[in-house]
Design an enzyme around this catalytic site. Structure first.
Site, short mmCIF file in Angstrom:
data_model
loop_
_atom_site.label_atom_id
_atom_site.label_comp_id
_atom_site.label_asym_id
_atom_site.label_seq_id
_atom_site.Cartn_x
_atom_site.Cartn_y
_atom_site.Cartn_z
N TYR A 47 -4.72 -6.52 -4.58
CA TYR A 47 -4.73 -5.22 -3.87
C TYR A 47 -6.09 -4.98 -3.20
O TYR A 47 -6.16 -4.60 -2.03
CB TYR A 47 -4.42 -4.12 -4.90
CG TYR A 47 -4.34 -2.72 -4.34
CD1 TYR A 47 -3.24 -2.30 -3.59
CD2 TYR A 47 -5.35 -1.79 -4.59
CE1 TYR A 47 -3.15 -1.01 -3.11
CE2 TYR A 47 -5.27 -0.49 -4.12
CZ TYR A 47 -4.16 -0.10 -3.37
OH TYR A 47 -4.08 1.18 -2.89
N ALA B 47 -8.25 -7.20 -2.25
CA ALA B 47 -8.39 -8.13 -1.12
C ALA B 47 -7.61 -7.62 0.09
O ALA B 47 -8.10 -7.67 1.23
CB ALA B 47 -7.90 -9.52 -1.52
N LYS C 141 -6.90 -4.54 0.79
CA LYS C 141 -7.52 -3.31 1.32
C LYS C 141 -8.87 -3.61 1.98
O LYS C 141 -9.24 -2.98 2.97
CB LYS C 141 -7.66 -2.27 0.21
CG LYS C 141 -6.32 -1.76 -0.34
CD LYS C 141 -5.50 -1.08 0.75
CE LYS C 141 -4.24 -0.42 0.22
NZ LYS C 141 -3.46 0.26 1.27
P1 NAP Z 1 3.69 5.55 -3.04
O1 NAP Z 1 3.87 6.95 -3.49
O2 NAP Z 1 4.01 4.43 -3.96
O3 NAP Z 1 4.52 5.37 -1.66
C1 NAP Z 1 4.52 4.12 -1.03
C2 NAP Z 1 5.26 4.25 0.29
O4 NAP Z 1 5.27 2.95 0.94
C3 NAP Z 1 6.73 4.63 0.13
O5 NAP Z 1 7.09 5.44 1.23
C4 NAP Z 1 7.46 3.29 0.19
O6 NAP Z 1 8.81 3.39 0.64
C5 NAP Z 1 6.61 2.58 1.24
N1 NAP Z 1 6.73 1.13 1.21
C6 NAP Z 1 6.49 0.28 0.18
N2 NAP Z 1 6.70 -1.00 0.55
C7 NAP Z 1 7.09 -0.95 1.85
C8 NAP Z 1 7.45 -1.94 2.80
N3 NAP Z 1 7.48 -3.25 2.50
N4 NAP Z 1 7.78 -1.53 4.06
C9 NAP Z 1 7.78 -0.21 4.39
N5 NAP Z 1 7.44 0.76 3.53
C10 NAP Z 1 7.10 0.40 2.28
O7 NAP Z 1 2.18 5.27 -2.57
P2 NAP Z 1 0.99 6.29 -2.22
O8 NAP Z 1 0.20 6.51 -3.45
O9 NAP Z 1 1.49 7.41 -1.41
O10 NAP Z 1 0.11 5.31 -1.31
C11 NAP Z 1 0.17 5.33 0.11
C12 NAP Z 1 -0.96 4.44 0.64
O11 NAP Z 1 -2.21 4.93 0.14
C13 NAP Z 1 -0.86 2.98 0.18
O12 NAP Z 1 -1.28 2.13 1.23
C14 NAP Z 1 -1.83 2.92 -0.97
O13 NAP Z 1 -2.33 1.63 -1.17
C15 NAP Z 1 -2.91 3.87 -0.48
N6 NAP Z 1 -3.76 4.41 -1.57
C16 NAP Z 1 -3.22 5.18 -2.55
C17 NAP Z 1 -4.08 5.66 -3.56
C18 NAP Z 1 -3.57 6.52 -4.67
O14 NAP Z 1 -4.39 6.83 -5.55
N7 NAP Z 1 -2.33 6.91 -4.71
C19 NAP Z 1 -5.43 5.34 -3.53
C20 NAP Z 1 -5.92 4.56 -2.50
C21 NAP Z 1 -5.08 4.09 -1.51
P3 NAP Z 1 10.03 3.72 -0.41
O15 NAP Z 1 9.94 5.20 -0.70
O16 NAP Z 1 11.26 3.38 0.32
O17 NAP Z 1 9.80 2.89 -1.63
#
Ligand code: NAP
Length: 241
Positions: free
Chosen positions: A151, A153, A155
């Site tokens: 992850y 890598a 990011k």
């Molecule tokens: P989340 O609640 O797990 O939601 C992930 C989203 O990505 C969902 O809409 C999912 O669709 C979609 N998705 C997953 N695989 C996909 C694919 N192959 N093609 C298209 N869509 C896909 O995640 P989140 O926490 O909101 O995170 C959103 C972003 O922020 C990510 O890039 C994550 O790495 C980044 N981030 C999050 C945090 C944190 O603390 N939460 C921190 C740093 C960075 P479905 O609903 O259909 O599964």
């Protein structure tokens, strides 16, 4: 009306970004990978702001899905003016136990997905001499994190990608920036053990976990004209972590 496409807009951070951009008057397209109910709910919430909104099932790690998605969005809403590369997954584990499959999956969705979508968006943005690309990276792409070599890598790769593409297309009126969230309360972090959450909290000077709205506020700013002289940057939304 300008069009914003948010990948992974069905849930969590992407869903709130979609809603806030709708509030700012953007027509909205989101994609999701499996959760159609959540995608539908996000779209209904966006439409309440009087804009057009659509959802598409598309796996951002598949080039054909991405091409089809951009074609459909252009036909129904028009060319994409704001792209938020938000779709992302984790497959955590210590390096010695990490399978090649789990390494590839995370790189393919998080990093290659960002590449495919950016490539698909950039031509129309160049033609319009205006575009905003906002890539959601992570603080662990800056600092690293034990158990997240794949992850981190992916990011860190997004950060290098952002800075390079910003240099390539700045003269065409396209800005490319990244947002690096810290610990944001979503399904992605809900699954972590309580002691891990406590340890993260102790590292956050603002003494609270972030909310999806905190990240969305930065995205809305970067999408706006107020951010027109900012490109190639990584904005940390971490509570000072
Ligand atoms: P989340 O609640 O797990 O939601 C992930 C989203 O990505 C969902 O809409 C999912 O669709 C979609 N998705 C997953 N695989 C996909 C694919 N192959 N093609 C298209 N869509 C896909 O995640 P989140 O926490 O909101 O995170 C959103 C972003 O922020 C990510 O890039 C994550 O790495 C980044 N981030 C999050 C945090 C944190 O603390 N939460 C921190 C740093 C960075 P479905 O609903 O259909 O599964």
């Amino acid at each position: 009306m300008s069009v914003a496409l948010i990948t992974g807009g069905s849930r969590g951070i992407g869903s709130v970004i979609a809603e806030q951009l709708a509030k700012d008057g953007f027509d909205i397209a989101i994609c999701y990978s499996g959760n159609e109910d959540a995608a539908q709910k996000t779209i209904e919430a966006c439409k309440k702001h009087g804009v057009q909104a659509m959802y598409i099932k598309a796996d951002v790690s598949k080039a054909d899905d991405v091409t089809a998605m951009f074609t459909q969005v252009k036909e129904l809403l028009g060319p994409v003016d704001v792209l938020v590369n938000n779709a992302g997954i984790t497959k955590d584990g210590l390096l010695l136990r990490m399978s090649e499959e789990d390494f590839d999956k995370v790189i393919d969705i998080n990093l290659k997905g960002t590449f495919f979508c950016t490539k698909a968006a950039i031509k129309d943005m160049m033609k319009a001499r205006h575009g905003r690309i906002i890539n959601i990276t992570s603080i662990v792409g800056v600092k690293g994190n034990a158990g997240q070599a794949n992850y981190s890598a992916s990011k860190a790769g997004i950060i290098g990608f952002t800075k390079s593409v910003a240099r390539e297309y700045g003269a065409k009126g396209v800005t490319v920036n990244a947002i690096a969230p810290g610990f944001i309360q979503t399904a992605m972090t809900d699954e972590l053990p309580e002691e891990v959450k406590k340890s993260y909290l102790s590292q956050i000077p603002l003494a609270r976990f972030g909310q999806a709205e905190d990240v969305a506020n930065a995205a809305v700013f970067l999408a706006s004209e107020k951010a027109s002289y900012i490109t190639g940057q990584v904005i940390e939304v971490t509570g000072g972590m």
